[in-house]
Design an enzyme around this catalytic site. Structure first.
Site, PDB file in Angstrom:
ATOM      1  N   ARG A  22     -94.370  42.077  12.950  1.00 55.24           N
ATOM      2  CA  ARG A  22     -94.813  40.750  13.361  1.00 55.24           C
ATOM      3  C   ARG A  22     -94.858  40.661  14.888  1.00 55.24           C
ATOM      4  O   ARG A  22     -93.860  40.916  15.546  1.00 55.24           O
ATOM      5  CB  ARG A  22     -93.884  39.678  12.797  1.00 55.24           C
ATOM      6  CG  ARG A  22     -93.826  39.714  11.282  1.00 55.24           C
ATOM      7  CD  ARG A  22     -93.012  38.592  10.702  1.00 55.24           C
ATOM      8  NE  ARG A  22     -92.943  38.707   9.243  1.00 55.24           N
ATOM      9  CZ  ARG A  22     -92.677  37.714   8.421  1.00 55.24           C
ATOM     10  NH1 ARG A  22     -92.458  36.508   8.908  1.00 55.24           N
ATOM     11  NH2 ARG A  22     -92.626  37.910   7.123  1.00 55.24           N
ATOM     12  N   SER A 139     -82.571  28.285  -9.708  1.00 60.94           N
ATOM     13  CA  SER A 139     -83.431  28.326  -8.534  1.00 60.94           C
ATOM     14  C   SER A 139     -84.820  28.828  -8.907  1.00 60.94           C
ATOM     15  O   SER A 139     -84.963  29.874  -9.559  1.00 60.94           O
ATOM     16  CB  SER A 139     -82.808  29.253  -7.478  1.00 60.94           C
ATOM     17  OG  SER A 139     -83.638  29.380  -6.346  1.00 60.94           O
ATOM     18  N   SER A 191     -95.436  26.240  -0.067  1.00 63.23           N
ATOM     19  CA  SER A 191     -96.365  26.356   1.050  1.00 63.23           C
ATOM     20  C   SER A 191     -97.224  27.611   1.038  1.00 63.23           C
ATOM     21  O   SER A 191     -98.278  27.633   1.655  1.00 63.23           O
ATOM     22  CB  SER A 191     -95.595  26.292   2.373  1.00 63.23           C
ATOM     23  OG  SER A 191     -94.738  27.406   2.514  1.00 63.23           O
ATOM     24  N   HIS A 219     -92.795  20.279   2.738  1.00 64.62           N
ATOM     25  CA  HIS A 219     -94.247  20.376   2.894  1.00 64.62           C
ATOM     26  C   HIS A 219     -94.969  19.197   2.253  1.00 64.62           C
ATOM     27  O   HIS A 219     -96.184  19.255   2.028  1.00 64.62           O
ATOM     28  CB  HIS A 219     -94.756  21.692   2.304  1.00 64.62           C
ATOM     29  CG  HIS A 219     -94.333  22.890   3.086  1.00 64.62           C
ATOM     30  ND1 HIS A 219     -94.969  23.286   4.242  1.00 64.62           N
ATOM     31  CD2 HIS A 219     -93.313  23.765   2.896  1.00 64.62           C
ATOM     32  CE1 HIS A 219     -94.363  24.360   4.728  1.00 64.62           C
ATOM     33  NE2 HIS A 219     -93.360  24.658   3.930  1.00 64.62           N
ATOM     34  N   THR A 247     -88.035  17.550   6.256  1.00 71.05           N
ATOM     35  CA  THR A 247     -88.102  18.004   7.645  1.00 71.05           C
ATOM     36  C   THR A 247     -88.824  16.981   8.503  1.00 71.05           C
ATOM     37  O   THR A 247     -89.643  16.198   8.015  1.00 71.05           O
ATOM     38  CB  THR A 247     -88.823  19.359   7.743  1.00 71.05           C
ATOM     39  OG1 THR A 247     -88.761  19.838   9.086  1.00 71.05           O
ATOM     40  CG2 THR A 247     -90.295  19.227   7.345  1.00 71.05           C
ATOM     41  N   LYS A 250     -92.828  19.029  10.453  1.00 76.34           N
ATOM     42  CA  LYS A 250     -94.157  19.319   9.928  1.00 76.34           C
ATOM     43  C   LYS A 250     -95.036  18.076  10.030  1.00 76.34           C
ATOM     44  O   LYS A 250     -95.605  17.810  11.078  1.00 76.34           O
ATOM     45  CB  LYS A 250     -94.035  19.898   8.520  1.00 76.34           C
ATOM     46  CG  LYS A 250     -93.361  21.282   8.551  1.00 76.34           C
ATOM     47  CD  LYS A 250     -93.272  21.926   7.199  1.00 76.34           C
ATOM     48  CE  LYS A 250     -92.819  23.387   7.305  1.00 76.34           C
ATOM     49  NZ  LYS A 250     -91.502  23.571   7.936  1.00 76.34           N
ATOM     50  N   THR A 279     -72.308  22.134  15.072  1.00 77.66           N
ATOM     51  CA  THR A 279     -73.508  22.419  15.847  1.00 77.66           C
ATOM     52  C   THR A 279     -73.902  21.192  16.662  1.00 77.66           C
ATOM     53  O   THR A 279     -73.645  20.052  16.254  1.00 77.66           O
ATOM     54  CB  THR A 279     -74.681  22.847  14.933  1.00 77.66           C
ATOM     55  OG1 THR A 279     -75.744  23.346  15.729  1.00 77.66           O
ATOM     56  CG2 THR A 279     -75.176  21.690  14.087  1.00 77.66           C
ATOM     57  N   THR A 280     -74.501  21.428  17.809  1.00 76.44           N
ATOM     58  CA  THR A 280     -74.903  20.336  18.681  1.00 76.44           C
ATOM     59  C   THR A 280     -75.952  19.459  18.002  1.00 76.44           C
ATOM     60  O   THR A 280     -76.845  19.947  17.310  1.00 76.44           O
ATOM     61  CB  THR A 280     -75.462  20.900  20.000  1.00 76.44           C
ATOM     62  OG1 THR A 280     -74.448  21.680  20.633  1.00 76.44           O
ATOM     63  CG2 THR A 280     -75.879  19.791  20.942  1.00 76.44           C
ATOM     64  N   THR A 365     -92.787  37.477   3.026  1.00 72.67           N
ATOM     65  CA  THR A 365     -93.095  36.073   2.759  1.00 72.67           C
ATOM     66  C   THR A 365     -93.869  35.925   1.458  1.00 72.67           C
ATOM     67  O   THR A 365     -93.659  34.975   0.695  1.00 72.67           O
ATOM     68  CB  THR A 365     -93.888  35.469   3.927  1.00 72.67           C
ATOM     69  OG1 THR A 365     -93.166  35.706   5.148  1.00 72.67           O
ATOM     70  CG2 THR A 365     -94.068  33.985   3.753  1.00 72.67           C
TER      71      THR A 365
END
Length: 405
Positions: A22, A139, A191, A219, A247, A250, A279-280, A365
């Site tokens: 990649r 799953s 996706s 998505h 999210t 997107k 985490t911040t 992917t």
């Protein structure tokens, strides 16, 4: 260290030999000219694979909200949510997201990957049925890597059901030990294949087997449903989903991930999940931009309608040109190429010869042999842009077929 470095070189050589290496394409997004980006040499590139699905990343309302918050509060949060990193903007955004999904509470994370990983691992490491009685998690075979990582990072026993196969899911649930806690983890819009889960049927099965439902809507949020609450809102089943994950990176054009659900469940994750606690916090300017975007998108019905009209227009043009489009039930438009090196070559030629960019999607992917280009037309992609894209793809693919003959 020397031996490990040698191992890394050998592994990278193998990835290159398989055509899977990649390389990042450096492109500068132009807020006022999206979907045009700019290359280092100053030339413009028409981007076809952005996840800024609604082109909200450069919307004046969103940009101004970020700028105003940055001028007032600075660039960063300055700490975790527990250490000075919670602002009124974070609280308002969580309330807005909870309302979007019709849930009692929501919780922000630094990314969609983190929200999936942290929430699933935290839930599946809990012991609602007591010690020695672990969760059984079901799953979907095509779940995102973040969901898989969260499941693998837990003590839960994982069962993988065939993609969108409700009969197989029920078969696996039927074999679960009596009294074991159960969770079904799946996505709404997948996706890479651009298909949509049978959410209502999965909810029916979950109720029969007393299973918790965990739905990734990354998505779909912002696009589907009367208010942009996702496919679960569109299908009228959001109230039947226990935990919805989404999210801000997107359709809302910003950054960050979140979950929404029952107040006690969300509070438990907030209080226990290391991926949240240590985490911040999201920068206030990011929270402000996301808040403005969510509020705007909920009311901008025309923008969402335009997205689906544009996706349908591109599908029809690809079909009319005889190009190998993969069937799509969503706004995502995949084009089958079928070989890793060729996929990268088609993407390279599209960029270098025609000034258009579409990301090559290769293994891991997608499975080997299913390599593809993935197009995501936005409300700002015009008919003329689509004509140029289809003409370019036709020429490139024809040359590739002649070279392979």
């Amino acid at each position: 260290m020397v031996a490990f470095a040698a191992y890394c070189r050998q592994s990278l050589d193998a990835i290159r030999a398989q055509g899977r290496y990649r390389e990042f394409t450096s492109l500068q997004k132009q807020a006022e000219r999206f979907p045009y980006y700019r290359r280092g040499d100053g030339s413009e590139v028409l981007v076809w694979s952005s996840n800024d699905y609604l082109a909200m990343g450069g919307h004046p309302i969103v940009v101004e909200a970020a700028c105003q918050a940055a001028r007032t509060m600075g660039a960063g949060a300055g700490g975790t949510r527990n250490i000075s990193g919670t602002s009124p903007l974070h609280d308002a955004l969580e309330a807005e997201l909870a309302a979007l999904h019709g849930k009692a509470a929501a919780l922000l994370f630094t990314s969609g990957f983190v929200s999936n990983h942290a929430t699933l691992s935290t839930v599946l490491n809990s012991q609602p049925a007591g010690p020695g009685n672990p969760w059984h998690v079901y799953s979907d075979a095509k779940n995102h890597a973040s969901m898989i990582a969260g499941i693998k990072g837990s003590k839960g026993i994982c069962h993988i059901f065939r993609h969108n196969d409700t009969a197989h899911l029920e078969e696996l649930l039927r074999a679960a030990p009596a009294g074991a806690p159960r969770l079904i983890a799946f996505e709404s819009v997948y996706s890479m294949d651009a298909d949509i889960a049978p959410i209502e049927a999965i909810c029916d099965i979950a109720e029969r087997y007393s299973a918790v439902t965990y739905l990734d809507e990354v998505h779909a949020v912002g696009m589907y449903g009367a208010n942009g609450g996702g496919v679960s809102e569109r299908d009228g089943v959001a109230h039947r989903i226990d935990i919805i994950e989404g999210t801000l990176a997107k359709a809302f054009g910003c950054h960050g991930g979140y979950i929404a659900g029952d107040a006690d469940v969300v509070d438990y994750v907030r209080s226990v999940a290391p991926g949240f606690i240590f985490t911040t916090s999201l920068p206030p300017m990011t929270a402000a931009a996301a808040l403005a975007s969510v509020r705007h998108v909920k009311a901008d019905h025309a923008r969402r309608a335009r997205l689906f009209e544009r996706a349908d227009a591109l599908k029809h043009r690809l079909d009319a040109a005889g190009l190998p489009r993969i069937a799509s039930a969503s706004h995502i438009v995949p084009l089958h190429v079928g070989e890793a090196a060729l996929c990268r070559e088609v993407s390279r030629r599209l960029l270098d010869e025609y000034g258009m960019y579409a990301t090559p999607i290769n293994y891991p992917t997608v499975p080997i042999g299913e390599e593809r280009l993935r197009f995501t037309p936005t409300p700002l992609h015009t008919d003329a842009m689509m004509t140029a894209l289809v003409d370019a793809l036709g020429a490139i693919m024809a040359r590739a077929r002649r070279a392979a003959a």
